[in-house]
Motif scaffolding. Sequence first.
Motif, PDB file in Angstrom:
ATOM      1  N   ALA A 158       0.651  -1.233  -0.128  1.00  0.00           N
ATOM      2  CA  ALA A 158       0.094  -0.152  -0.117  1.00  0.00           C
ATOM      3  C   ALA A 158       1.006   1.631   0.205  1.00  0.00           C
ATOM      4  O   ALA A 158       0.556   2.183  -0.683  1.00  0.00           O
ATOM      5  CB  ALA A 158      -1.449  -0.050   1.208  1.00  0.00           C
ATOM      6  N   ALA A 172       1.323   3.731  -2.757  1.00  0.00           N
ATOM      7  CA  ALA A 172       1.280   4.828  -2.245  1.00  0.00           C
ATOM      8  C   ALA A 172       1.807   6.939  -3.014  1.00  0.00           C
ATOM      9  O   ALA A 172       1.206   7.460  -3.516  1.00  0.00           O
ATOM     10  CB  ALA A 172       0.805   5.532  -0.991  1.00  0.00           C
ATOM     11  N   HIS A 185       0.643   6.524  -6.764  1.00  0.00           N
ATOM     12  CA  HIS A 185      -0.644   7.684  -6.834  1.00  0.00           C
ATOM     13  C   HIS A 185       0.086   9.084  -6.833  1.00  0.00           C
ATOM     14  O   HIS A 185      -0.544  10.165  -7.134  1.00  0.00           O
ATOM     15  CB  HIS A 185      -1.158   6.762  -5.466  1.00  0.00           C
ATOM     16  CG  HIS A 185      -1.717   5.579  -6.124  1.00  0.00           C
ATOM     17  ND1 HIS A 185      -1.283   4.788  -7.291  1.00  0.00           N
ATOM     18  CD2 HIS A 185      -2.401   4.195  -5.629  1.00  0.00           C
ATOM     19  CE1 HIS A 185      -2.418   3.540  -7.270  1.00  0.00           C
ATOM     20  NE2 HIS A 185      -2.628   3.976  -5.851  1.00  0.00           N
ATOM     21  N   SER A 210      -0.445  11.221  -9.974  1.00  0.00           N
ATOM     22  CA  SER A 210      -1.652  12.076  -9.488  1.00  0.00           C
ATOM     23  C   SER A 210      -0.924  13.343 -10.043  1.00  0.00           C
ATOM     24  O   SER A 210      -1.894  14.603 -10.993  1.00  0.00           O
ATOM     25  CB  SER A 210      -2.149  12.149  -8.913  1.00  0.00           C
ATOM     26  OG  SER A 210      -1.186  12.586  -7.626  1.00  0.00           O
ATOM     27  N   PRO A 267      -8.256   5.843  -7.439  1.00  0.00           N
ATOM     28  CA  PRO A 267      -7.133   6.133  -6.463  1.00  0.00           C
ATOM     29  C   PRO A 267      -7.371   7.380  -5.538  1.00  0.00           C
ATOM     30  O   PRO A 267      -7.451   8.203  -6.656  1.00  0.00           O
ATOM     31  CB  PRO A 267      -6.232   6.109  -6.673  1.00  0.00           C
ATOM     32  CG  PRO A 267      -5.808   5.518  -7.161  1.00  0.00           C
ATOM     33  CD  PRO A 267      -6.818   5.056  -8.685  1.00  0.00           C
ATOM     34  N   GLN A 268      -7.047   7.732  -4.141  1.00  0.00           N
ATOM     35  CA  GLN A 268      -7.996   9.094  -2.734  1.00  0.00           C
ATOM     36  C   GLN A 268      -7.035  10.447  -4.209  1.00  0.00           C
ATOM     37  O   GLN A 268      -6.959  11.357  -3.981  1.00  0.00           O
ATOM     38  CB  GLN A 268      -7.520   8.914  -1.872  1.00  0.00           C
ATOM     39  CG  GLN A 268      -7.665  10.076  -0.840  1.00  0.00           C
ATOM     40  CD  GLN A 268      -9.642  11.003  -1.577  1.00  0.00           C
ATOM     41  OE1 GLN A 268     -10.334  10.101  -1.619  1.00  0.00           O
ATOM     42  NE2 GLN A 268      -9.597  11.447  -1.510  1.00  0.00           N
TER      43      GLN A 268
END
Length: 123
Positions: free
Chosen positions: A51, A55, A58, A62, A90-91
């Motif tokens: 994770a 992350a 991401h 992003s 994904p956030q």
Amino acid sequence: VGIGGTALATYAYGDPGFGRQVSFWRVTGPAVLSYAACSAKHKKSDADTKARAFAALHDHYSKVSLDLILELRGLYIKFGQAAASSPFVPQAYRTQFKVLQNDVPSEDFAAIKQVVEEELGPL
């Protein structure tokens, strides 16, 4: 590579659609490879390690993706707007893409009309 790269750049400059494809893959290709490498590297890692690795990707991609969307505009902005509110994205991407909901600079109507008329004929 030098001659091929020069020919590719010349073609991309002369054909805006192809140039947009080159811009898209120039950013997207490395992202896809990075995600695939991360997945392979962490295949046997524990969930927290995996994770954290994803992350980090991401967070990085992003921002890169938002810059690309703003560069390419058009339908890419629409896809970004949809992604901004999708629970399947994904956030980090949703957070970055929120700016596409209200803060996208508008296109000049005359430029839009010119493109439409070039493609479809006079209105």
